[in-house]
Design a protein around this motif. Structure first.
Motif, mmCIF file in Angstrom:
data_model
loop_
_atom_site.group_PDB
_atom_site.id
_atom_site.type_symbol
_atom_site.label_atom_id
_atom_site.label_comp_id
_atom_site.label_asym_id
_atom_site.label_seq_id
_atom_site.Cartn_x
_atom_site.Cartn_y
_atom_site.Cartn_z
ATOM 1 N N ARG A 237 0.614 -1.172 -0.142
ATOM 2 C CA ARG A 237 0.001 -0.158 -0.031
ATOM 3 C C ARG A 237 0.783 1.348 -0.153
ATOM 4 O O ARG A 237 2.211 1.057 0.275
ATOM 5 N N ILE A 239 1.408 4.853 1.599
ATOM 6 C CA ILE A 239 1.001 5.479 2.990
ATOM 7 C C ILE A 239 0.950 6.968 2.704
ATOM 8 O O ILE A 239 -0.122 7.806 3.167
ATOM 9 N N PHE A 240 1.868 7.543 1.929
ATOM 10 C CA PHE A 240 1.862 9.170 1.633
ATOM 11 C C PHE A 240 1.730 9.390 -0.045
ATOM 12 O O PHE A 240 2.606 9.827 -0.276
ATOM 13 N N PHE A 262 7.393 5.500 4.489
ATOM 14 C CA PHE A 262 6.686 6.761 4.818
ATOM 15 C C PHE A 262 7.411 7.832 3.844
ATOM 16 O O PHE A 262 7.216 7.786 2.745
ATOM 17 N N ALA A 299 4.434 2.746 14.402
ATOM 18 C CA ALA A 299 4.103 2.187 13.030
ATOM 19 C C ALA A 299 4.807 0.547 13.113
ATOM 20 O O ALA A 299 5.491 0.105 12.135
ATOM 21 N N PHE A 302 4.339 -2.101 10.335
ATOM 22 C CA PHE A 302 5.440 -2.325 9.168
ATOM 23 C C PHE A 302 6.794 -2.864 9.435
ATOM 24 O O PHE A 302 7.627 -2.837 8.501
ATOM 25 N N GLU A 340 1.012 1.707 18.238
ATOM 26 C CA GLU A 340 0.682 2.526 17.320
ATOM 27 C C GLU A 340 0.277 1.506 15.986
ATOM 28 O O GLU A 340 1.046 1.616 15.099
ATOM 29 N N ILE A 342 -2.396 1.599 13.231
ATOM 30 C CA ILE A 342 -3.553 2.255 12.808
ATOM 31 C C ILE A 342 -4.045 1.401 11.733
ATOM 32 O O ILE A 342 -3.634 1.724 10.518
ATOM 33 N N ASP A 405 -1.855 12.876 14.005
ATOM 34 C CA ASP A 405 -2.226 12.351 12.640
ATOM 35 C C ASP A 405 -3.430 12.391 12.177
ATOM 36 O O ASP A 405 -4.423 12.997 12.761
ATOM 37 N N ASP A 406 -3.916 12.054 10.821
ATOM 38 C CA ASP A 406 -5.194 12.256 10.250
ATOM 39 C C ASP A 406 -6.092 11.136 10.961
ATOM 40 O O ASP A 406 -5.741 10.337 11.707
ATOM 41 N N PHE A 448 -6.773 14.613 3.393
ATOM 42 C CA PHE A 448 -5.240 14.176 3.460
ATOM 43 C C PHE A 448 -5.141 13.091 2.754
ATOM 44 O O PHE A 448 -6.022 11.877 2.760
ATOM 45 N N ARG A 458 -8.280 10.367 3.686
ATOM 46 C CA ARG A 458 -8.198 10.612 5.257
ATOM 47 C C ARG A 458 -8.571 11.998 5.581
ATOM 48 O O ARG A 458 -8.550 13.264 4.651
ATOM 49 N N ARG A 529 -1.624 17.451 7.547
ATOM 50 C CA ARG A 529 -1.732 17.013 9.190
ATOM 51 C C ARG A 529 -1.259 18.375 10.004
ATOM 52 O O ARG A 529 -1.691 18.493 11.055
HETATM 53 C C1 GLC Z 1 -0.946 4.930 8.177
HETATM 54 C C2 GLC Z 1 -0.115 4.162 8.832
HETATM 55 C C3 GLC Z 1 0.008 4.925 10.435
HETATM 56 C C4 GLC Z 1 0.359 6.229 10.360
HETATM 57 C C5 GLC Z 1 -0.427 7.034 9.202
HETATM 58 C C6 GLC Z 1 -0.007 8.422 9.198
HETATM 59 O O1 GLC Z 1 -2.238 5.119 8.510
HETATM 60 O O2 GLC Z 1 -0.537 2.860 9.108
HETATM 61 O O3 GLC Z 1 1.022 4.050 11.139
HETATM 62 O O4 GLC Z 1 0.399 7.075 11.479
HETATM 63 O O5 GLC Z 1 -0.585 6.370 8.147
HETATM 64 O O6 GLC Z 1 -0.802 9.119 8.256
#
Ligand code: GLC
Ligand code: GLC
Length: 653
Positions: A237, A239-240, A262, A299, A302, A340, A342, A405-406, A448, A458, A529
């Protein structure tokens, strides 16, 4: 490999390493305070309890390495060395916590998180703010990453260049230790990130790798061409995605690709190399010895990679965290881990156990509280918490509305279908609702990481802006302001009572609004963010003197909820059970611990609601209740009228 008798091998290995441990103890400075024999007794007892587990975990992770024994010895000696360097007051606290391992389940726990620079400029000034934190009722304070980080964009400090030095403008390591001591003195636990998935590209290890040192190249995932990255990429996937596509970054100097989940400057560590695990154990325990009581493991999803998988939530990621946990039980047993993760709710819980992370963010609850607020319907919230809120003994949720975070809508699709909701359409609706493109929405948020290929998106925004205060203040409409304030109070009342530790992002206590200045900063403008990371406005304190101040009302109501929470034993831990109210706008649940019980009722709608109270009686509860917050007496013989966003914490009268 033939089956090993792990227990036997663990004890045999320990027998072989023990003389070296004894040598370390003999040489330790700390012996002035305590006898050699006492130290040996302590470490022997801890190893008897935790070494077999650590051995088995490391064997599963690294048993195939030809030099496995070498790493075992190095990891164990590293742990013992850190324990011997642990300051005396922390060792005392370890003892207390070994006798009270569930300290973080207490109803007295209330959390806050902050960026030191945005809140108080630096660590010393933060020490001056301890009375403020105390007054608000916090017993847990998470400082966002404050270590030396790369220049320019450092992902808000999550690109660490040196885990052992505080960023110069914030202070020194000694300031951090002093802060931890001052926190402890007033009953506040210091929480800090252990950014364990990646380092910055200018961390010494990464620099050595760039210089061509093979030992350090092996700390990261480095590939000479796209062959392997392309194979991995098929299942990964992004992430950004609006900042950068893919998960790998070309390094001109090294003429190689490195794995960067990231940002391009955050290099993922290669935990398949046991030396990386050992080195990170050393960094982790160094942090622990500064006085940190809870480590936020960043994180975690990952940590481990394997070709052909999504490289998220792999079994080895769990083994790794369990191994870190076992090391802590030996070297710093007072320390707890917060996960953490998410990710999908089914995955989030897998990180939570006394042997892995005792504490975890509750991203599903977070998302669903906002979902229920937008829809004025509690059916998805109830469907989800009904089977997901409960945790195993000795573990606890961190409940939050906003963090740095978002918000991602990471609820389970089947939970949605079960209550007749199409999950994808619903996520679109929520994104529209919270970013202002839904007609009539009270929320002011910003998108986001909108991925135009997948449609994923997001949401960012401060708690108050998302809850409607920004719009209401701009409209100068007292009715809208009143509704926003009620929403806010109701949300915190649920957060503080549903089971787990409530956590605020500092500034929420004043209902701080979105800050759009980030758009003018070239290092921040691409990362929305920053809109919900405003600088603390200390002039708001003056509002407390004004009777009618909107901001003071948020502060006081929050303070009162936290105070009330701390006196209610029923709020210990995470045990809760939903109660039926026959009303789709309302949630009601029972909390209990030992003999204490409490019933919470919350109306998520902006219209008055009526519920049948006889349902409570059929639960075998009392005929009369008292609302802890208003002192009102309520009978279970009648129906009960709830105001818009009305909220009750009922105890048996
Ligand atoms: C994703 C990740 C998470 C992180 C976030 C930042 O959701 O799973 O770990 O905090 O992105 O935007
Ligand atoms: C975590 C942090 C997030 C950061 C990411 C990479 O998810 O919460 O802010 O961007 O990790 O370190």
């Amino acid at each position: 490999m033939p089956d090993l008798d792990l227990e036997y091998e663990a004890s045999r290995t320990l027998r072989r390493i023990r003389p070296k441990i004894l040598e370390q103890v003999e040489g330790a400075d700390r012996l002035q305070n305590c006898s050699y024999a006492q130290h040996v007794e302590t470490i022997d007892a801890r190893l008897a309890e935790h070494w077999p587990r650590l051995f088995a975990l490391l064997h599963r992770l690294y048993g195939k390495h030809y030099d496995f024994y070498y790493y075992l010895e190095r990891i164990l000696l590293t742990a013992v060395d850190c324990w011997l360097n642990r300051p005396e007051d922390l060792c005392q606290q370890d003892l207390r916590r070994e006798n009270d391992p569930n300290w973080y389940l207490s109803e007295r726990m209330v959390g806050g998180s902050l960026y030191v620079d945005l809140f108080s400029d630096d660590l010393n000034k933060l020490r001056d703010k301890i009375p403020y934190l105390n007054d608000l009722g916090l017993t847990y304070v998470h400082l966002m990453p404050l270590f030396k980080d790369r220049q320019g964009n450092s992902d808000g400090g999550y690109a660490i260049s040196d885990y052992r030095n505080v960023h110069a403008s914030l202070g020194t390591m000694e300031d951090l230790r002093a802060l931890a001591r001052d926190f402890r003195a007033v009953g506040i636990s210091l929480v800090i990130d252990f950014v364990c998935n990646h380092t910055s590209d200018d961390h010494e290890w990464a620099i050595r790798a760039q210089e061509g040192d093979r030992e350090y190249i092996d700390y990261y995932h480095v590939y000479p061409d796209r062959t392997i990255p392309d194979q991995y990429e098929q299942n990964l996937r992004e992430i950004f995605p609006t900042i950068r596509r893919g998960n790998f970054t070309w390094q001109d100097g090294m003429q190689s690709w490195t794995w960067t989940t990231f940002n391009s400057f955050q290099w993922d560590l290669k935990y398949a190399n046991p030396e990386v695990f050992r080195a990170m154990v050393e960094e982790m325990l160094f942090l622990a010895n500064t006085g940190v009581e809870i480590l936020r493991l960043d994180a975690v999803a990952f940590l481990w990679k394997q070709m052909g998988t999504t490289c998220e939530n792999l079994p080895e990621a769990h083994l790794l965290i369990q191994a870190f946990n076992a090391v802590c039980r030996i070297a710093a047993p007072g320390l707890a881990f917060k996960s953490e993760a998410i990710v999908h709710p089914d995955q989030v819980v897998k990180y939570i156990s006394t042997e892995e992370c005792q504490i975890s963010y509750n991203p599903t609850l977070m998302a669903l509280l906002w979902e229920a607020l937008a829809t004025r319907q509690t059916k998805l919230l109830k469907q989800s918490v009904g089977h997901r809120q409960h945790l195993r003994p000795g573990t606890v949720w961190i409940n939050y509305l906003r963090c740095h975070d978002d918000i991602g809508w990471s609820f389970d699709n089947d939970d949605a279908w079960a209550v007749g909701i199409n999950p994808d359409d619903h996520r679109n609706f929520l994104n529209n609702f919270y970013t202002g493109s839904f007609e009539g929405s009270f929320a002011t948020g910003v998108p986001f990481q909108h991925n135009t290929e997948t449609g994923d998106m997001r949401v960012c925004g401060t708690m108050a802006s998302l809850a409607g205060l920004e719009q209401a203040l701009a409209a100068k409409d007292s009715q809208l302001i009143e509704m926003a304030l009620r929403r806010i109070r109701m949300l915190y009342a649920v957060l503080s009572s549903i089971g787990g530790i409530p956590l605020i992002f500092l500034g929420e206590e004043w209902g701080m609004l979105n800050d759009y200045d980030y758009l003018t900063d070239k290092e921040k403008k691409d990362d929305s963010r920053w809109v919900h990371r405003p600088k603390m406005d200390w002039s708001l304190l003056k509002e407390l003197k004004k009777k009618k101040s909107v901001r003071a009302r948020i502060f006081r109501e929050m303070q009162e909820l936290f105070e009330q929470r701390k006196t209610r034993a029923a709020f210990t831990g995470s045990q809760m059970r939903l109660l039926e109210t026959d009303n789709d706008h309302v949630i009601s649940y029972l909390r209990w611990c030992d003999g204490a019980i409490l019933v919470v009722i919350a109306n998520f709608s902006d219209a008055p609601q009526t519920i049948n109270m006889w349902r409570l009686r059929t639960e075998g509860l009392a005929h009369f209740f008292k609302d802890c917050l208003s002192e009102r007496i309520i009978s279970t013989h009648d129906t009960l009228d709830l105001e818009p966003y009305g909220l009750l914490w009922l105890m048996e009268d």
